[in-house]
Design an enzyme around this catalytic site. Sequence first.
Site, PDB file in Angstrom:
ATOM      1  N   GLU A 228       0.817  -1.217   0.000  1.00  0.00           N
ATOM      2  CA  GLU A 228       0.000   0.000   0.000  1.00  0.00           C
ATOM      3  C   GLU A 228       0.854   1.273   0.000  1.00  0.00           C
ATOM      4  OE1 GLU A 228      -3.036  -0.507   3.027  1.00  0.00           O
ATOM      5  OE2 GLU A 228      -4.043  -2.013   1.775  1.00  0.00           O
ATOM      6  N   GLU A 324      -4.517  -8.684  -1.731  1.00  0.00           N
ATOM      7  CA  GLU A 324      -5.045  -8.485  -0.383  1.00  0.00           C
ATOM      8  C   GLU A 324      -6.467  -7.985  -0.417  1.00  0.00           C
ATOM      9  OE1 GLU A 324      -2.747  -6.219   2.576  1.00  0.00           O
ATOM     10  OE2 GLU A 324      -4.667  -5.573   3.403  1.00  0.00           O
TER      11      GLU A 324
END
Length: 478
Positions: A228, A324
């Site tokens: 991220e 994810e």
Amino acid sequence: MALGLLLCFQLAACDDAPPRADAGAGSRGARVEAWTTTSDQRLALAPSTLEFGPADGPVDIEVDAATRYQQVVGFGASITDASAWLIRNRMDTAQREALLRELFGREGDGIGFDFTRLTIGASDFSRRHYSLDDPPDGKPDPELRHFDIAPNRDDVIPVVKQALAINPQLKVMASPWSAPAWMKDNGNLIKGRLAPEHYDAFARYLLKYVEAYAAEGVPVTALTVQNEPDFEPGDYPGMRLNAPERARFIGDHLGPLLAQRAPQVQIFDWDHNWDKPEEPLGVLADPVAARYVPAVAWHCYAGDASAQSRVHDAYPDRDAYMTECSGGDWEPLASGGLTLQMRSVVIGSLRNWARGVLLWNLALDENRGPHAGGCGTCRGIVTIDSKTGAVSRTDDYYALAHVSRFVRRGAWRVASTATGDGLDNVAFVNADDATRVLVVGNSGAAPRALGVREGGRRFVATLPAKSVATFRWAAGEK
């Protein structure tokens, strides 16, 4: 429960009965195996059998096994520090073996996970914050003299090795949540950016991780350079690394280093949400970095899966992976449950070129942990009772199991009619070309009749309300 389920089979009239053959679909023909899960888990991978009949009649889904898209690598979830610690410390030997065989094996009721993800250093689902190079004095360590995978030796490494013993073909990818604090402009694992003077050291840090795990018998086949990278969490490790920074790091440092020292390891760019496809497009537009990036990794928390197709259309030779997505207690997931997770993440990703689908924590406890910061409402694929070691299975378990148990590595996703109106589907031909697999979700509040045709054969089934069904049948004569 057993009696009630038996009656549903006999009467074929219960709203939550498994898919059943329509009386007009023909009483003789090739067999179609079906497994069904309802959102309330009154049915959980419940088996039933249908038959093909004549090809005429209404068809909702046409399966075209000759029109092929991407090949499947696998399905699974992340063996986070929290997951590994629970499996090692809150289960006895027999419980641990049974759970890992169920998750990673294919015999009996095994659901056959072929793909997993590890964290390089701590994530929010660790019991403490750490990196793999934390000098006692906190000073820079560009020679990586203090690099050590000791924090993983008691839990993550043993669990992964046990999973590999069950499934030697398990693919392992890994992602850092932060570079070591001394490599960053703020000197902290939380927030900050990678300092340019430490790009080379960070590349060597990732290589040392790959080499150290290989020495332990855990081959890492893919890396992302940052989990991220467009987000700086406030209470657990994270690091912002935008597209120009990732392109420079990959093109000038990590890419050449892996090409020379670990050419078997692929680099997946991005590893973040669907809402910013311009980020991976920016890296792939860099001609130096792009040569080292065969795939883009995606998360589900913003945007939608069509972003994967946008990038694929621009770079059709690059793969996509869902790496994810967590289930948990938030809307719309809390009320959407199993069918929402199946529609938006599993089926959505696969219909938009994903070669693999990874959900987040493999296992959490009844308190949604352990964790150090981050998400307090996330759930695991399974829940392990921290007092007894007993296992319960979540919606995310069943969303994955409906593909992982039946779709084998090397399978091709094939063309199937996009139905809409609360019905979602994805179809595959397994690599042996002998079996077809169709996964269908019914998000509606009522049962749905469904006509499916492949070639000159058709079957009709009724899906319970808010359910997922997997259908498997053998190829017809050519």
